[in-house]
Design a protein around this motif. Structure first.
Motif, PDB file in Angstrom:
ATOM      1  N   ALA A  80      -4.738  -9.936  -6.383  1.00 59.90           N
ATOM      2  CA  ALA A  80      -4.828 -11.491  -6.277  1.00 59.90           C
ATOM      3  C   ALA A  80      -4.624 -12.048  -4.989  1.00 59.90           C
ATOM      4  O   ALA A  80      -5.090 -13.033  -4.490  1.00 59.90           O
ATOM      5  N   SER A  81      -3.771 -11.086  -3.950  1.00 53.86           N
ATOM      6  CA  SER A  81      -3.462 -11.433  -2.894  1.00 53.86           C
ATOM      7  C   SER A  81      -4.860 -11.412  -1.727  1.00 53.86           C
ATOM      8  O   SER A  81      -4.936 -11.637  -0.786  1.00 53.86           O
ATOM      9  N   GLY A  82      -6.114 -10.683  -2.239  1.00 54.66           N
ATOM     10  CA  GLY A  82      -7.135 -10.440  -1.448  1.00 54.66           C
ATOM     11  C   GLY A  82      -7.423  -9.099  -0.862  1.00 54.66           C
ATOM     12  O   GLY A  82      -8.457  -8.806  -0.340  1.00 54.66           O
ATOM     13  N   HIS A 112       2.195   2.283   0.140  1.00 50.99           N
ATOM     14  CA  HIS A 112       1.455   1.098   0.695  1.00 50.99           C
ATOM     15  C   HIS A 112       1.232   0.122  -0.480  1.00 50.99           C
ATOM     16  O   HIS A 112       1.393  -1.141  -0.277  1.00 50.99           O
ATOM     17  N   LEU A 113       0.890   0.597  -1.574  1.00 45.38           N
ATOM     18  CA  LEU A 113       0.684  -0.380  -2.647  1.00 45.38           C
ATOM     19  C   LEU A 113       1.887  -0.974  -3.193  1.00 45.38           C
ATOM     20  O   LEU A 113       1.836  -2.186  -3.306  1.00 45.38           O
ATOM     21  N   ILE A 114       3.034  -0.209  -3.362  1.00 44.12           N
ATOM     22  CA  ILE A 114       4.213  -1.068  -3.688  1.00 44.12           C
ATOM     23  C   ILE A 114       4.367  -1.950  -2.644  1.00 44.12           C
ATOM     24  O   ILE A 114       5.268  -3.089  -2.826  1.00 44.12           O
ATOM     25  N   THR A 115       4.600  -1.583  -1.407  1.00 48.55           N
ATOM     26  CA  THR A 115       4.821  -2.618  -0.308  1.00 48.55           C
ATOM     27  C   THR A 115       4.145  -3.876  -0.308  1.00 48.55           C
ATOM     28  O   THR A 115       4.657  -4.960  -0.231  1.00 48.55           O
ATOM     29  N   THR A 116       2.841  -3.569  -0.633  1.00 54.94           N
ATOM     30  CA  THR A 116       1.950  -4.989  -0.908  1.00 54.94           C
ATOM     31  C   THR A 116       2.530  -5.901  -1.832  1.00 54.94           C
ATOM     32  O   THR A 116       2.799  -7.067  -2.203  1.00 54.94           O
ATOM     33  N   HIS A 120       3.625  -9.802  -2.150  1.00 53.51           N
ATOM     34  CA  HIS A 120       2.723 -10.700  -2.706  1.00 53.51           C
ATOM     35  C   HIS A 120       3.333 -10.758  -4.103  1.00 53.51           C
ATOM     36  O   HIS A 120       2.910  -9.728  -4.998  1.00 53.51           O
ATOM     37  N   SER A 121       4.069 -11.676  -4.485  1.00 56.45           N
ATOM     38  CA  SER A 121       4.806 -11.709  -5.823  1.00 56.45           C
ATOM     39  C   SER A 121       3.552 -12.021  -7.027  1.00 56.45           C
ATOM     40  O   SER A 121       3.779 -11.824  -8.111  1.00 56.45           O
ATOM     41  N   LEU A 186       7.491  -1.669 -13.471  1.00 58.36           N
ATOM     42  CA  LEU A 186       8.176  -0.499 -13.135  1.00 58.36           C
ATOM     43  C   LEU A 186       9.225  -0.999 -11.869  1.00 58.36           C
ATOM     44  O   LEU A 186      10.375  -0.711 -12.144  1.00 58.36           O
ATOM     45  N   MET A 187       8.587  -1.719 -11.100  1.00 59.84           N
ATOM     46  CA  MET A 187       9.452  -2.314  -9.844  1.00 59.84           C
ATOM     47  C   MET A 187      10.439  -2.907 -10.447  1.00 59.84           C
ATOM     48  O   MET A 187      11.453  -3.240  -9.771  1.00 59.84           O
ATOM     49  N   SER A 188      10.471  -4.061 -11.351  1.00 64.07           N
ATOM     50  CA  SER A 188      11.299  -4.915 -11.763  1.00 64.07           C
ATOM     51  C   SER A 188      12.536  -4.177 -12.479  1.00 64.07           C
ATOM     52  O   SER A 188      13.663  -4.717 -12.719  1.00 64.07           O
TER      53      SER A 188
END
Length: 828
Positions: A80-82, A112-116, A120-121, A186-188
């Motif tokens: 969604a962030s592009g 890298h994916l988790i950092t993104t 970008h919430s 998973l991150m939450s």
């Protein structure tokens, strides 16, 4: 709108690789069967996640997605962030993973994916775990030496071996797609520390892949010597070795050497190539021996395989049992278990092969050998704690009578103690019923029942089985009973068990072992399968001269089927296919019965020798008809009975039958069970109700014959109980020992069979008298004092009431038989 981006143009080599492999690969096993139903999200992009990066896996996944019209893993997805990310990722780089021997806590491909997503919430992706197995589609698998050496296992292989595996096993490819999981979800659930959160997610996904691999190919098989050394390091073994060394006046090292020898004597040496080889050999053997193997309830095992330690507890009717079960599990994509086998099978040629197929060997008795017991207990604990499925037979040995034998407590006790050491683990018992239309050892069982002696197993004796390969043995039924989750079971019955030590003298353990063994045996019997041979045997052996008109046999078989269809004797009873006429023809085809042609109507008969064997098949299913037969027998000598009288006659008998036949005691009052049976009998025309009385059909009515045949099925059991009670009544309370009563009852039962011209050795099996006495003691009818049996006035009164069940001629015969005291002294 869907967030799937159109795949970017493939490179030349990627397209070439897909084109070449696409013509070669065959996905023989797909889980789930409809993979397009897995990926249903239309709001989040999908990223496929492989456990380890491998070109062959990426190409195979691409081909699979093309064939099933799934989102392509070859291009990019747009968040969604592009931002764009590859549509497939690997949890670990193969070279990095191999270099660190699997000890990797981070996945750089996810970082890298988790950092993104952290930055970008409004962005999220669905992760779809994908596992591929090369050469692990057993239902269609062809196995030779080249397949054995290149099929998937736990270790990572080099590029050359991977290429060979693709070429050799490319047409036996299995793929498993996991449910999509939101990465943001998973991150939450993570910690505030973002670095730890990434490690946690990686570990979560790693555990998922391990669980899938564990379910498919079993635990990583450690080297046998390594496992034995781990056993020897355990405190219990060290303590036992020190104790033995002190007793014998030797060094601890010497005792540990003895323990090591015990370890090698016990331990299996399971080999994946041998398992795959045996799968093919056994497949051909079953096709030669049997018309087919029917498997029921395997989905219950699949649901538990990835989350529970599994202990398979099948009934034991034949040497084929453990081979057959391992074959069925492997065929269904599940790991074959380690099997507890008697040391008598650790013989030349046979023993080493069984050991490599997963058998571990045990002595008949551990008594007096503390060190051996410690080694065996620790070995079993290591198997269970590492997630290896285990199989053993709670009956101890094969049933020569066809009925469920009284469980032996040894293996169950060791399993409970192992579980109590780590109660947080999930362990489940899987009861399994195995039913044969014709058992391979039939001739041996006839000989052993006739002589009462068991022949010792030898390699030559087992190889003699090859002589029977041209004989028909019908079909085999493998039925999975209701699994038992051990932790929940113990929590319900012994709430404080987790806080008590797991020693052999623990109060909860002494009570749990017999309760658990009874429960498992009951669940095995509840999954029994009605085979044509067993149905015919149940009817034919109820006739006076083991001969019956075909028309009556057909009607009785229909009645038996209807009874189990309307009021089954177990929760998971399997009813036979086709119809009664086909069942009779099948019995003839398998050589179990003979047809006598007659102008007034054909008859079915059985020889004296085959009649002895038919008792084995009848006993396979007799427990399913125990209650029906008990009610039918009550009307043999009584033309009419009211409900209260019938309940008074039969209620005291039913608990003993439940114990002997391992029938569930569901706390339902006997009166309710009795009422259900009476209703079914009326519906089938076996009884007529007039007001508050039930009447048997008139003499000459075919329904009267059906009722009589049904009641005769339980008659031997009731006669055996009558002999035991009548013998006991000849002695005042407190004057006869249990051992003497068992011996005298056995002699009288044997005499009765001879006088009646029967050849039924299982009728005077001493263990059946012992089991009946156990039930009487448990229910308070008997108690022991100074090694003598005591009883009060209730027992003689119950015996007098039970006399109404027997017709005068039979009652006179039984009373006359027990009237004279045997020569054995009561004080012996």
């Amino acid at each position: 709108m869907p967030m799937f981006e159109k795949s970017s143009p493939q490179g030349f080599w990627q397209r070439l690789g897909c084109r070449i492999l696409g013509a070669w690969l065959r996905f023989r096993s797909v889980d789930p069967e409809r993979p397009e139903s897995v990926i249903t999200s239309d709001t989040r992009p999908v990223i496929y996640l492989l456990p380890v990066s491998a070109l062959s896996d990426r190409l195979a996944l691409s081909i699979f997605c093309q064939r099933h019209r799934l989102p392509s893993p070859d291009g990019d997805v747009c968040l969604a962030s592009g931002q764009h990310f590859p549509a497939h990722l690997a949890l670990f780089d193969a070279a990095h993973y191999r270099r660190h021997r699997g000890h990797v806590d981070r996945s750089t491909s996810l970082d890298h994916l988790i950092t993104t997503l952290e930055q970008h919430s409004d962005s999220d992706v669905d992760i779809v775990p994908v596992t591929l197995f090369w050469g692990r589609a057993p239902q269609r698998e062809r196995v030779g030496l080249r397949h054995l050496l290149t099929s998937d296992g736990w270790s990572l292989v080099g590029r050359l071996q991977r290429l060979a595996g693709v070429i050799i096993n490319g047409r036996s490819l299995e793929i498993r797609l996991g449910e999509p999981v939101s990465l943001r979800a998973l991150m939450s659930h993570g910690d505030v520390d973002q670095q730890f959160n990434r490690i946690r997610i990686t570990r979560f996904l790693r555990r998922y892949f391990r669980r899938i691999r564990l379910q498919a190919i079993g635990p990583d098989l450690s080297h046998r010597r390594t496992l034995i050394r781990r056993v020897l390091r355990q405190p219990a073994v060290q303590e036992a070795a020190h104790h033995i060394a002190l007793e014998r006046g030797e060094q601890d090292a010497r005792a540990l050497q003895r323990a090591e020898r015990y370890g090698f004597e016990i331990a299996a040496n399971m080999s994946a190539p041998v398992l795959r080889f045996l799968y093919q050999v056994l497949g051909r053997l079953w096709n030669r021996l049997y018309d087919g193997v029917d498997v029921h309830g395997i989905e219950d095992i699949e649901a538990l395989a990835g989350t529970h330690e599994l202990v398979y507890v099948p009934c034991h009717r034949s040497h084929i049992d453990y081979l057959l079960l391992s074959y069925v599990l492997y065929q269904q994509g599940l790991m074959p278990p380690h099997i507890a086998a008697g040391r008598n099978l650790d013989m030349p040629l046979i023993g080493p092969l069984l050991r490599r197929a997963g058998a571990f060997f045990m002595r008949r008795s551990f008594r007096g050998n503390r060190l051996y017991s410690a080694v065996f207990n620790e070995y079993l604990h290591q198997l269970l704690s590492q997630g290896h499925p285990v199989e053993y037979f709670i009956e101890g040995g094969r049933s020569r009578t066809g009925r469920m034998l009284s469980p032996r407590p040894g293996m169950l006790s060791m399993t409970l103690r192992s579980h109590a050491r780590a109660p947080s683990r999930e362990l489940a018992f899987v009861p399994i019923y195995i039913g044969y239309e014709k058992v391979l050892e039939s001739n041996a069982y006839i000989r052993e029942l006739r002589t009462g002696k068991k022949r010792k197993e030898t390699p030559l004796g087992l190889l003699r089985v090859l002589r029977h390969l041209r004989q028909p043995f019908g079909r085999v039924q493998v039925s999975v009973g209701e699994p038992l989750a051990l932790g929940s079971y113990l929590d319900q019955r012994f709430p404080d068990w987790r806080s008590q030590p797991p020693g052999a003298d623990a109060d909860w353990l002494r009570e749990a072992v017999p309760d658990l063994s009874q429960e498992i045996a009951t669940r095995i019997n509840h999954a029994a399968a009605l085979t044509p041979i067993a149905m015919v045997a149940l009817t034919l052996l109820a006739t006076p001269h083991r001969t019956i008109e075909i028309d009556l046999l057909l009607r009785q078989l229909k009645t038996l089927y209807a009874l189990q269809a309307q009021l089954p004797g177990g929760k998971r009873v399997r009813l036979p296919e086709q119809g009664p006429r086909e069942w009779i023809e099948r019995s003839e085809y398998l050589g179990m019965v003979s047809r006598i042609e007659h102008s007034l109507g054909d008859m079915i008969t059985v020889s004296d020798e085959r009649a002895t064997l038919l008792t084995w098949y009848r006993n396979n299913i007799l427990h399913l008809f125990a209650l029906h037969a008990l009610v039918a027998f009550a009307f043999r000598n009584n033309a009419s009975l009211d409900f209260e009288t019938l309940d008074t006659l039969l209620a005291p008998i039913w608990p003993a039958l439940q114990q002997e036949y391992f029938i569930e005691d569901d706390d339902t009052p006997f009166a309710e069970h009795l009422n259900d049976v009476l209703d079914v009998f009326v519906a089938l025309g076996l009884l007529k109700r007039q007001g508050e009385h039930w009447h048997r059909p008139e003499t000459g009515n075919e329904a009267r014959e059906r009722l009589y045949l049904l009641g005769r099925a339980i008659q031997p059991t009731l006669e055996r109980g009558f002999i035991l009670f009548s013998t006991l009544m000849h002695y005042p309370s407190g004057t006869i020992s249990r051992e003497v009563l068992e011996a005298q009852s056995q002699l009288l039962a044997e005499r009765l069979t001879r006088l009646q011209g029967l050849n039924a050795p299982e009728f005077f099996d001493r263990r059946l008298f012992a089991g009946l006495l156990d039930t009487l003691e448990r229910d308070g009818w008997l108690w022991q004092s100074q090694e003598r049996l005591n009883f009060d006035a209730r027992l003689p009164e119950a015996l007098m009431k039970s006399r109404a069940l027997f017709d005068p001629a039979l009652r006179h015969r039984l009373t006359e038989l027990t009237a004279g005291r045997p020569h054995t002294e009561a004080s012996a």
